[in-house]
Design a protein around this motif. Sequence first.
Motif, PDB file in Angstrom:
ATOM      1  N   LEU A 145     -31.341  20.071 -67.013  1.00 53.58           N
ATOM      2  CA  LEU A 145     -32.115  20.486 -68.179  1.00 53.58           C
ATOM      3  C   LEU A 145     -31.182  20.860 -69.337  1.00 53.58           C
ATOM      4  O   LEU A 145     -30.133  21.478 -69.131  1.00 53.58           O
ATOM      5  CB  LEU A 145     -33.001  21.687 -67.853  1.00 53.58           C
ATOM      6  N   THR A 146     -31.573  20.461 -70.522  1.00 56.56           N
ATOM      7  CA  THR A 146     -30.872  20.860 -71.744  1.00 56.56           C
ATOM      8  C   THR A 146     -31.905  21.314 -72.756  1.00 56.56           C
ATOM      9  O   THR A 146     -33.104  21.033 -72.619  1.00 56.56           O
ATOM     10  CB  THR A 146     -30.073  19.681 -72.335  1.00 56.56           C
ATOM     11  N   ASP A 147     -31.452  22.005 -73.788  1.00 53.18           N
ATOM     12  CA  ASP A 147     -32.380  22.454 -74.825  1.00 53.18           C
ATOM     13  C   ASP A 147     -33.080  21.282 -75.493  1.00 53.18           C
ATOM     14  O   ASP A 147     -34.280  21.345 -75.799  1.00 53.18           O
ATOM     15  CB  ASP A 147     -31.654  23.294 -75.861  1.00 53.18           C
ATOM     16  N   SER A 148     -32.340  20.196 -75.697  1.00 50.30           N
ATOM     17  CA  SER A 148     -32.951  19.037 -76.353  1.00 50.30           C
ATOM     18  C   SER A 148     -33.989  18.379 -75.458  1.00 50.30           C
ATOM     19  O   SER A 148     -35.059  17.962 -75.919  1.00 50.30           O
ATOM     20  CB  SER A 148     -31.871  18.027 -76.754  1.00 50.30           C
ATOM     21  N   SER A 149     -33.700  18.295 -74.134  1.00 50.18           N
ATOM     22  CA  SER A 149     -34.679  17.678 -73.230  1.00 50.18           C
ATOM     23  C   SER A 149     -35.914  18.555 -73.076  1.00 50.18           C
ATOM     24  O   SER A 149     -37.029  18.058 -72.914  1.00 50.18           O
ATOM     25  CB  SER A 149     -34.045  17.414 -71.860  1.00 50.18           C
ATOM     26  N   ILE A 150     -35.715  19.873 -73.144  1.00 52.66           N
ATOM     27  CA  ILE A 150     -36.858  20.789 -73.051  1.00 52.66           C
ATOM     28  C   ILE A 150     -37.742  20.662 -74.289  1.00 52.66           C
ATOM     29  O   ILE A 150     -38.967  20.586 -74.194  1.00 52.66           O
ATOM     30  CB  ILE A 150     -36.371  22.243 -72.878  1.00 52.66           C
ATOM     31  N   ARG A 151     -37.110  20.616 -75.463  1.00 54.18           N
ATOM     32  CA  ARG A 151     -37.893  20.482 -76.697  1.00 54.18           C
ATOM     33  C   ARG A 151     -38.662  19.162 -76.744  1.00 54.18           C
ATOM     34  O   ARG A 151     -39.771  19.084 -77.281  1.00 54.18           O
ATOM     35  CB  ARG A 151     -36.973  20.594 -77.914  1.00 54.18           C
ATOM     36  N   ALA A 152     -38.079  18.115 -76.145  1.00 54.40           N
ATOM     37  CA  ALA A 152     -38.713  16.800 -76.179  1.00 54.40           C
ATOM     38  C   ALA A 152     -39.750  16.609 -75.076  1.00 54.40           C
ATOM     39  O   ALA A 152     -40.541  15.659 -75.119  1.00 54.40           O
ATOM     40  CB  ALA A 152     -37.649  15.710 -76.061  1.00 54.40           C
ATOM     41  N   ALA A 153     -39.772  17.502 -74.095  1.00 56.62           N
ATOM     42  CA  ALA A 153     -40.661  17.329 -72.943  1.00 56.62           C
ATOM     43  C   ALA A 153     -42.124  17.421 -73.354  1.00 56.62           C
ATOM     44  O   ALA A 153     -42.520  18.307 -74.114  1.00 56.62           O
ATOM     45  CB  ALA A 153     -40.348  18.390 -71.888  1.00 56.62           C
ATOM     46  N   LYS A 154     -42.940  16.504 -72.842  1.00 54.23           N
ATOM     47  CA  LYS A 154     -44.373  16.481 -73.108  1.00 54.23           C
ATOM     48  C   LYS A 154     -45.134  16.148 -71.832  1.00 54.23           C
ATOM     49  O   LYS A 154     -44.619  15.445 -70.964  1.00 54.23           O
ATOM     50  CB  LYS A 154     -44.720  15.453 -74.187  1.00 54.23           C
ATOM     51  N   GLY A 200     -33.722  25.306 -57.837  1.00 50.19           N
ATOM     52  CA  GLY A 200     -34.872  26.197 -57.807  1.00 50.19           C
ATOM     53  C   GLY A 200     -35.485  26.441 -59.159  1.00 50.19           C
ATOM     54  O   GLY A 200     -36.642  26.844 -59.262  1.00 50.19           O
ATOM     55  N   LEU A 201     -34.719  26.188 -60.241  1.00 47.61           N
ATOM     56  CA  LEU A 201     -35.256  26.397 -61.583  1.00 47.61           C
ATOM     57  C   LEU A 201     -36.093  25.197 -61.998  1.00 47.61           C
ATOM     58  O   LEU A 201     -35.637  24.058 -61.947  1.00 47.61           O
ATOM     59  CB  LEU A 201     -34.128  26.619 -62.594  1.00 47.61           C
ATOM     60  N   MET A 202     -37.339  25.460 -62.408  1.00 44.64           N
ATOM     61  CA  MET A 202     -38.258  24.407 -62.827  1.00 44.64           C
ATOM     62  C   MET A 202     -38.759  24.712 -64.232  1.00 44.64           C
ATOM     63  O   MET A 202     -38.920  25.874 -64.610  1.00 44.64           O
ATOM     64  CB  MET A 202     -39.466  24.334 -61.874  1.00 44.64           C
ATOM     65  N   LEU A 203     -39.022  23.642 -64.988  1.00 50.75           N
ATOM     66  CA  LEU A 203     -39.687  23.776 -66.279  1.00 50.75           C
ATOM     67  C   LEU A 203     -41.086  23.203 -66.139  1.00 50.75           C
ATOM     68  O   LEU A 203     -41.252  22.032 -65.819  1.00 50.75           O
ATOM     69  CB  LEU A 203     -38.936  23.041 -67.386  1.00 50.75           C
ATOM     70  N   ARG A 204     -42.100  24.038 -66.390  1.00 54.42           N
ATOM     71  CA  ARG A 204     -43.488  23.603 -66.294  1.00 54.42           C
ATOM     72  C   ARG A 204     -44.015  23.355 -67.710  1.00 54.42           C
ATOM     73  O   ARG A 204     -43.911  24.224 -68.572  1.00 54.42           O
ATOM     74  CB  ARG A 204     -44.324  24.659 -65.587  1.00 54.42           C
ATOM     75  N   VAL A 205     -44.557  22.168 -67.938  1.00 54.48           N
ATOM     76  CA  VAL A 205     -45.089  21.798 -69.245  1.00 54.48           C
ATOM     77  C   VAL A 205     -46.567  21.476 -69.092  1.00 54.48           C
ATOM     78  O   VAL A 205     -46.934  20.593 -68.301  1.00 54.48           O
ATOM     79  CB  VAL A 205     -44.343  20.580 -69.837  1.00 54.48           C
ATOM     80  N   THR A 206     -47.428  22.197 -69.823  1.00 53.26           N
ATOM     81  CA  THR A 206     -48.869  21.978 -69.710  1.00 53.26           C
ATOM     82  C   THR A 206     -49.347  21.005 -70.781  1.00 53.26           C
ATOM     83  O   THR A 206     -48.626  20.677 -71.728  1.00 53.26           O
ATOM     84  CB  THR A 206     -49.637  23.299 -69.864  1.00 53.26           C
ATOM     85  N   ALA A 207     -50.599  20.565 -70.629  1.00 49.42           N
ATOM     86  CA  ALA A 207     -51.173  19.621 -71.585  1.00 49.42           C
ATOM     87  C   ALA A 207     -51.274  20.225 -72.979  1.00 49.42           C
ATOM     88  O   ALA A 207     -51.255  19.512 -73.981  1.00 49.42           O
ATOM     89  CB  ALA A 207     -52.561  19.183 -71.107  1.00 49.42           C
TER      90      ALA A 207
END
Length: 450
Positions: free
Chosen positions: A4-13, A30-37
């Motif tokens: 994960l990077t800041d740019s990939s997080i900002r771009a995640a949809k 163990g670290l996950m990024l959850r992105v909702t609709a």
Amino acid sequence: MPKLTDSSIRAAKCPAGKTRIEMADSACPGLMLRVTASGVKTFVFRYWSPLLSKTVNLTIGQYNDVDLSDAREKVADHRKEIARDEDPRARKRADRRKAARAEELSFDAFADLYITEYVIGAGGKEALQVFNETGRWPEVADPNKKSWRNDIQYLKRCREEWGRLPAASITDDDVADLLDTIAETAPVSANRTQSVLHKAFKWGKQPGRKYVPSNPLEGLERRGGKEKKRDRVLTDDEIKTLWWGLDKPDVPADREICLAIRFILATMVRPYQAAGANIAELTALGTANALYDMPPGRVKKDRAVLVPLSDVAAAIVDEAIADEEQEVLFPSKFGDGSTPIARASISQALSGKKFGKMVGDKKEDRPGIREFLGMAHFTAHDLRRTAATIARRAGAPRADVKAMLDHVNGDVTEVYDKYDMLPEKRLVVNILAGELRRIISDATVPALAA
């Protein structure tokens, strides 16, 4: 599995047709990024619970509130807990349950949490410890808010009013009553206090905290702003209804609070000055020279003020002093006679309390005195205005009533003019007592001494 990077997080949809997606971080197992609709992005720690013997999720926080490096640090700390056979989620939930028990978390404790966790942030608990030991707040290196000292100052009056009460029990009526009192002489301060309280309650009800169930300031108009000045005065019929209604056996208030309400009406003192009266401050009782000698700490601008007591007020005092060991005039039922009722208890008695008492296995609303007596809305502070109005109506000079209300001019003359106007004020309270007797039409209320 990418890192994960800041740019990939900002771009995640979240793709169309899905409610949410999860992205793992190869740099931090163990670290996950959850992105909702809806676009909300939240860090989650997924791990094997040694206590539950299954995989569980622990929410770390939303992206932006928590950045990527902080999320990785939190996961590293949680892994250390797991290595000690501790479950971080179970520990966190236990801490929150302990802090969030509505009947245990006082407003004082809630204000401490807000200041240390949100206003100051890192170092907040240490700063509070220094304050508790020395009575002074230390310098804070990098607080969350540069104006953190202002927040502490604006919450001071709120603590005086509600300190011992459960934070979850504070209602919009309590808030409006306090802010109106502040706005009477300091409208800007009332607005600042309202802003701080709004932020505190909004912060306290957020998921993950739930220190309070709701924000009583939500939708409340600014009390010190462009509002019509409060001018509520009870009619004679309302005064009579209230006076005798306080004697009804089923009135929804403790006797001490009922007597405090009468005391405000008979003396014109501010509600917090009535609530905080000590018996040692009452002198010459049983004579025509009875006084309530208020100390500087209970008067604006730290001035001592003498309040003469009419025979009507003295009769209230006589009933209130039920125990020779009693130290305060209106003792709290939660103390041993040395703890006064809270000023907010008067407001809550008038307003009632939602979900106030248990009936069987359910909580039911407790009506307030106003509802119980079928009266239109009024506050404890309105009783003070009512007393001043009926005294003026009966012929008390305006300047003398102003002295009774302790409305000082604030000019340089005040520094030199120390005349206490005690004779003039005594005339005012005697005129007020005569009007009260006439309005309530009761021969048992003592007549004034000749």
